[in-house]
Every structure is written in C-alpha cells, then in structure tokens.
Design a protein around this motif. Structure first.
Motif, PDB file in Angstrom:
ATOM      1  N   ASP A 130       0.803  -1.221   0.000  1.00  0.00           N
ATOM      2  CA  ASP A 130       0.000   0.000   0.000  1.00  0.00           C
ATOM      3  C   ASP A 130       0.836   1.270   0.000  1.00  0.00           C
ATOM      4  O   ASP A 130       0.286   2.371   0.021  1.00  0.00           O
ATOM      5  CB  ASP A 130      -0.968   0.011   1.191  1.00  0.00           C
ATOM      6  CG  ASP A 130      -0.248  -0.104   2.531  1.00  0.00           C
ATOM      7  OD1 ASP A 130       1.005   0.015   2.546  1.00  0.00           O
ATOM      8  OD2 ASP A 130      -0.923  -0.311   3.554  1.00  0.00           O
ATOM      9  N   LYS A 162       2.479   2.498   2.326  1.00  0.00           N
ATOM     10  CA  LYS A 162       2.522   3.130   3.649  1.00  0.00           C
ATOM     11  C   LYS A 162       3.567   2.482   4.553  1.00  0.00           C
ATOM     12  O   LYS A 162       4.237   3.165   5.316  1.00  0.00           O
ATOM     13  CB  LYS A 162       1.145   3.061   4.303  1.00  0.00           C
ATOM     14  CG  LYS A 162       0.052   3.797   3.529  1.00  0.00           C
ATOM     15  CD  LYS A 162      -1.296   3.621   4.201  1.00  0.00           C
ATOM     16  CE  LYS A 162      -2.397   4.334   3.402  1.00  0.00           C
ATOM     17  NZ  LYS A 162      -3.733   4.145   4.029  1.00  0.00           N
ATOM     18  N   ARG A 163       3.674   1.164   4.490  1.00  0.00           N
ATOM     19  CA  ARG A 163       4.669   0.446   5.299  1.00  0.00           C
ATOM     20  C   ARG A 163       5.925   0.274   4.465  1.00  0.00           C
ATOM     21  O   ARG A 163       5.890  -0.268   3.374  1.00  0.00           O
ATOM     22  CB  ARG A 163       4.138  -0.926   5.734  1.00  0.00           C
ATOM     23  CG  ARG A 163       2.959  -0.862   6.657  1.00  0.00           C
ATOM     24  CD  ARG A 163       2.452  -2.265   6.970  1.00  0.00           C
ATOM     25  NE  ARG A 163       3.371  -3.014   7.808  1.00  0.00           N
ATOM     26  CZ  ARG A 163       4.106  -4.026   7.387  1.00  0.00           C
ATOM     27  NH1 ARG A 163       4.060  -4.408   6.111  1.00  0.00           N
ATOM     28  NH2 ARG A 163       4.906  -4.678   8.212  1.00  0.00           N
TER      29      ARG A 163
END
Length: 327
Positions: free
Chosen positions: A85, A87-88
């Motif tokens: 995603d 984000k990580r």
C-alpha cells in the motif's frame, strides 16, 4: 536492523548447481539507512551474486531503488516486488537470476493467494507487502517453480495460516510444479499461547506434506538470531548487559528462519548458516554488527532435485495425510 538471508542450492544434474537465496532487509533511521543499505548490497554482490534467486523481506523503498540501480545486481537479476500500500516501508522482494529464470515467465500469484487467505478471516496478522508469490520457468530445464517470500509477524502467529494457504495454492498448480518457500517464520525455541513454537510449527508443516532445510524436526537450539537491545537504544528497561546476553530468557535467540518445500521434491545435501557476510557463522556471537547489519543469520542449503514421484505414491501420501487429518 535485520538483513538475514537464506540460501538454497538446487542440484539438477551432475556438476550443475542452481542457487536460491533468501534475504531480509529492514529499514533503518534515515541518517544511517544509506550506509546500511550499501553494506547489505555489498554482501549480496560479493557473496551471493551467483544465486539463482534471492528472497528478501521487509525491504525499504530506499533499498528497492538501490537494487534497481546496482550495476552488478541489476545486471544479474530481475526484480519483483510484493504488492503493497506504499505506507509500510517493509516489502517482500524476489531477485531472479536472468540467466536461470526467464524474466518474461514470472507471473504473480498474489491475487490467488490473497483470495485464499481472505477465506481465513481478518484475524491473520499479515500486512500489505509481507507476502510475495510468483511462478517462473527455469530457462535451462523448463521446470516451473512457485517461489514465495514471507515475513511473519513478531510473534509468528501468522506463520501457520500463511503456510497452510500456500499449500492450498500449490495444490492448484499444474502437476510437476516445484515449490520453494523462504521465510522468516518468527518461531521460538519454546512456544506459548502468544508465540509460535518451532516444534509446533514443524508439526504443522509436516501435516501439510512439507519439509524444511532443517528437516522434518528442526532442532530448537539451532538458532538463527542472537541479539538484544543495548543501553544505547531507547527503553533502557529492555537493555541486556553483554555478560548476560547468553543467559536464558535474555534477548532474541531463536530458530526463526526456514526454507520449506514439499517432501520428496528435493533432497537436502547440506544446510549452513552465516552471520558474517563471508559465508561463515560464529556461534554465540551477537549480531547485527557493523559488517553484518542483520539480526538474522544467512541460511545456505544445497538441495538435490528429485524425480517426480509415481502417481500411486502420490495417491498413497495424500491418503495418509487425509487419514492423519481425520484422526
């Protein structure tokens, strides 16, 4: 800041060796991440550039970019990144040898895997980017492989569900497909309700008809991590003095790293560990170190590709597993 790697060598015919490496890399604080990434890349380039595949877990986006640009590694390998995603900053990656695997043959199996995993519900602690699954064709033998790289959660509670899902996916592949699954299973020498024990994990993969580079019953004392928080890090209450590092219950000293494959598909010729980056392992030496920026050791296995079992033998094994499952 682990960057462990596991190595798998496949022997398919006399005097021929095919090597698969599994590697992890964790993101560092920005101020030091560049030097750590370069050290990890140097280890890969120096010691493992002749591999057929390198399995990486928890790779930072910075390291992905460096892998794309590294002269030797980008020339030797095609790069495959797990869906994530964004984000990580912890992503599973596969590097496949351009001379061994046809880059055009690499096909993502993540959609099929994700659909099967979703059937287990939302309680499995798998984050976006933790799992990469693809199929690829051996350019020399035309053998089809399913290759998977997985990083388990801290307590290893996702490991068994993910392995079970991977076994379901493998069962749906064409006959003769070979499977190699490299993982940081995050298993523990002594398990509990909150942490996945290594012996219990082995019982689960045996039930699925799988084995590992450590065999059917891995030794709980054969650790692949040896580290603890120091007094120079936050949360001093968790720090461990050097003199106490080897004491039971201090730090992280556990058998966490595995290469799994269907039993009968490969014979294990050897398995070794490395916590120096020089294909050598020093027992009871804490790591990471400045020259080996990883808190997981390297696994190196030489496997011999075995001939496919007869249909009758396969049916008997399936029947036995079904009977065990029914007991």
């Amino acid at each position: 800041m682990p960057f462990g790697s596991g190595v798998l060598s496949l022997r398919t015919r006399p005097r021929e060796r095919n090597v698969v490496h599994r590697t992890r890399s964790y993101p560092a604080a920005f101020a030091v991440s560049a030097s750590l990434v370069l050290t990890r890349l140097a280890i890969l380039s120096r010691s493992y550039a002749d591999s057929d595949a390198i399995f990486l877990q928890e790779v930072s986006s910075a390291m992905v970019a460096q892998l794309r640009e590294h002269p030797k590694l980008s020339r030797n390998f095609s790069l495959h990144v797990a869906p994530n995603d964004g984000k990580r900053d912890q992503i599973s990656v596969l590097l496949l040898s351009r001379s061994r695997f046809d880059p055009a043959s690499a096909t993502s199996l993540n959609p099929a895997f994700d659909a099967l995993l979703a059937g287990l519900g939302s309680d499995v602690p798998v984050a976006p980017g933790d799992v990469l699954v693809l199929s690829a064709t051996d350019a020399l033998t035309k053998q089809t492989y399913v290759l998977a790289s997985f990083h388990g959660d801290t307590d290893g509670l996702a490991t068994v569900p993910v392995v079970k899902t991977m076994a379901q996916l493998l069962a749906k592949q064409p006959a003769g497909t070979r499977h190699v699954f490299g993982m940081d299973a995050n298993t523990y020498a002594v398990g509990s309700a909150k942490q996945q024990g290594v012996s219990e994990f082995a019982a689960e993969y045996r039930q699925l008809g799988l084995t590992s580079c450590w065999g059917d019953a891995p030794d709980p004392t054969n650790i692949t991590t040896f580290n603890a928080r120091t007094y120079l890090q936050p949360q001093l209450n968790k720090a461990v003095a050097y003199k106490d590092l080897a004491s039971p219950g201090t730090g992280d000293k556990n058998p966490k790293d595995f290469l799994l494959f269907p039993k009968g598909s490969f014979g294990v010729e050897s398995t070794t560990k490395d916590n120096t980056g020089q294909k050598a392992y020093v027992e009871r030496q804490p790591f990471p170190t400045l020259t080996f920026p990883s808190d997981h050791g390297v696994l190196s296995s030489v496997l011999k590709l075995l001939p496919p079992p007869s249909p009758l033998a396969s049916e008997l094994r399936t029947a036995r597993r079904s009977l065990r499952a029914a007991e």
